[in-house]
Scaffold this active site. Structure first.
Site, PDB file in Angstrom:
ATOM      1  N   ASN A 204       0.851  -1.200   0.000  1.00  0.00           N
ATOM      2  CA  ASN A 204       0.000   0.000   0.000  1.00  0.00           C
ATOM      3  C   ASN A 204       0.883   1.246   0.000  1.00  0.00           C
ATOM      4  OD1 ASN A 204       0.473   0.891   2.852  1.00  0.00           O
ATOM      5  ND2 ASN A 204      -0.370  -1.140   3.253  1.00  0.00           N
ATOM      6  N   ASP A 272      -4.925  -5.804   5.561  1.00  0.00           N
ATOM      7  CA  ASP A 272      -6.034  -6.514   6.215  1.00  0.00           C
ATOM      8  C   ASP A 272      -6.061  -7.976   5.788  1.00  0.00           C
ATOM      9  OD1 ASP A 272      -6.898  -4.333   7.640  1.00  0.00           O
ATOM     10  OD2 ASP A 272      -8.134  -3.565   5.994  1.00  0.00           O
ATOM     11  N   ASP A 301      -5.499  -8.857  13.706  1.00  0.00           N
ATOM     12  CA  ASP A 301      -5.495  -7.429  14.007  1.00  0.00           C
ATOM     13  C   ASP A 301      -4.514  -7.184  15.148  1.00  0.00           C
ATOM     14  OD1 ASP A 301      -6.334  -4.742  14.987  1.00  0.00           O
ATOM     15  OD2 ASP A 301      -7.777  -4.998  13.362  1.00  0.00           O
ATOM     16  N   LYS A 336     -12.004  -1.765  18.455  1.00  0.00           N
ATOM     17  CA  LYS A 336     -10.650  -2.323  18.568  1.00  0.00           C
ATOM     18  C   LYS A 336     -10.057  -2.176  19.969  1.00  0.00           C
ATOM     19  CE  LYS A 336      -9.121  -1.885  13.794  1.00  0.00           C
ATOM     20  NZ  LYS A 336      -7.910  -2.307  13.090  1.00  0.00           N
TER      21      LYS A 336
END
Ligand code: C5P
Length: 393
Positions: A204, A272, A301, A336
């Protein structure tokens, strides 16, 4: 920010060109002052080109003094860095001499002064040099480096000028009143790379700059800082322990492997999903198929796992969003288990791979919008806010 770069005579003077460039890349307004000896190693013309401003070296230049005189120049600077700082300039500074423009400016300024010494290792070890350094340190002059390694003279030892990137990041992290001595801060930075086959990966646009700026700002508080980062070309901030990883799974293992954490900052853009089964050999194009399907599986995560730890560190996350920024960030903070989240709008000119950023910090009892600023300045403001929120808890 306005930084005056003083260059004294030494082989390392060529590295000052890169230092000026790095500072300019970060949006800093730079003025360069050369000593007479420095002009033997680098030309005023090169430094004028990289700094974008006229270069000065003489105290008695009537034309230059008519523009911005030396007192005005001393007032203009937010910081002064002398890089490289030769044994001679350190001696002159320690003795309060004002026999050229650079040393005069250093006496006339109220701005913080930093030196990056560079010299032969025997010169560096000489008691006269060390005594001058002790005098300067006692007066509040910050010293960066020198590093050890092969020297221009062929000898190996301490005396190489610290790398320009490291000097730049130390200058860009503004001084802070926050004191985190004895605390361990763990920061993730950059994007992860998820392999498709031995030569390809999914990545990314994250550059890691925000996480690196946070690491430098956290280090300035006196904390022990561990920076766990995806692949990037950034220099490690001085004093920070760096752990390089490629994939989200590696980052997860490296983060959870840290035994004591007081503050965790998840600034990384963690993938992800990863490719379920990366191909063992390079995937070949075939004549008969126009499409290729990759099966992706969810990555763990990291930040959520850290938030479940006991004792729980203070957890800071980032929410990079292209739409409904604040709603998504508020939601993410709660799901989260994040204590403070920085909502980070992403578009072509902001956040990813840019020198500056604008965020809104959201925590249980408040929200605060930070105006667009250089990442180093923003990082210091964020560390100060985190400190306040921790104190309130
Ligand atoms: O859900 P999203 O990826 O937008 O969440 C962003 C925050 O979560 C960031 O702080 C990022 O570092 C962290 N994160 C993580 N592990 C993941 C995905 C995101 O720690 N697998």
């Amino acid at each position: 920010m306005r930084i005056l770069v003083g260059i004294s005579g030494g082989i390392a003077a060529y590295k000052a060109i890169t230092l000026v460039r790095r500072l300019r890349d970060a949006g800093v307004d730079v003025r360069v002052v050369l000593t007479e000896a420095a002009a033997q190693f680098v030309t005023p013309l090169s430094l004028q080109a990289v700094s974008g401003a006229p270069v000065r070296s003489s105290l008695f230049d009537a034309e230059a003094e008519a523009g911005m005189d030396h007192i005005a120049l001393a007032r203009w600077a937010d910081q002064i860095i002398v890089a490289p700082a030769s044994a001679d300039v350190l001696a002159r500074m320690a003795n309060g001499m004002a026999n050229d423009l650079l040393t005069t400016l250093i006496l006339a300024t109220e701005a913080p002064v930093t030196v990056a010494p560079a010299m032969n290792r025997h010169m560096w070890a000489h008691p006269a040099v060390q005594a001058n350094l002790a005098t300067l340190k006692a007066r509040g002059v910050r010293v960066i480096g020198p590093a050890s390694g092969v020297q221009a003279c062929g000898e190996v030892g301490a005396g190489r000028m610290e790398e320009p990137e490291i000097i730049a990041s130390a200058l860009l992290a503004p001084p802070t009143a926050v004191r985190w001595q004895g605390r361990h801060v763990v920061i993730t930075a950059g994007g992860t790379q998820e392999p498709i086959d031995p030569v390809r990966f999914i990545a990314n646009r994250s550059s890691g700059k925000m996480g690196f700026a946070l690491a430098a700002a956290a280090q300035a508080t006196g904390a022990a800082v561990t920076l766990i980062c995806g692949p990037n070309a950034l220099a490690t901030p001085a004093g920070v322990t760096r752990v390089d990883v490629h994939t989200a799974l590696e980052m997860h293992a490296a983060v959870l492997g840290q035994d004591k954490m007081d503050v965790f900052i998840g600034a990384a853009a963690v993938a992800d999903y990863r490719v379920a089964q990366p191909a063992p050999q390079k995937i070949k194009k075939t004549r008969d198929t126009d499409t290729l399907t990759l099966t992706l599986v969810k990555n763990p995560d990291i930040i959520h796992a850290v938030a479940q730890r006991s004792p729980k560190p203070f957890v800071v996350g980032f929410a990079a969003e292209t739409e409904q920024l604040l709603q998504h960030a508020r939601q993410k903070r709660i799901t989260k288990g994040i204590d403070l989240i920085c909502a980070n709008r992403v578009d072509d000119n902001l956040a990813f791979d840019q020198p500056d950023n604008a965020v809104t910090a959201i925590w249980a009892n408040g929200e605060r919008a930070f105006a667009r600023a250089e990442k180093a300045a923003l990082a210091t403001q964020l560390i100060e806010l985190i400190d306040k929120v921790i104190e309130q808890d």
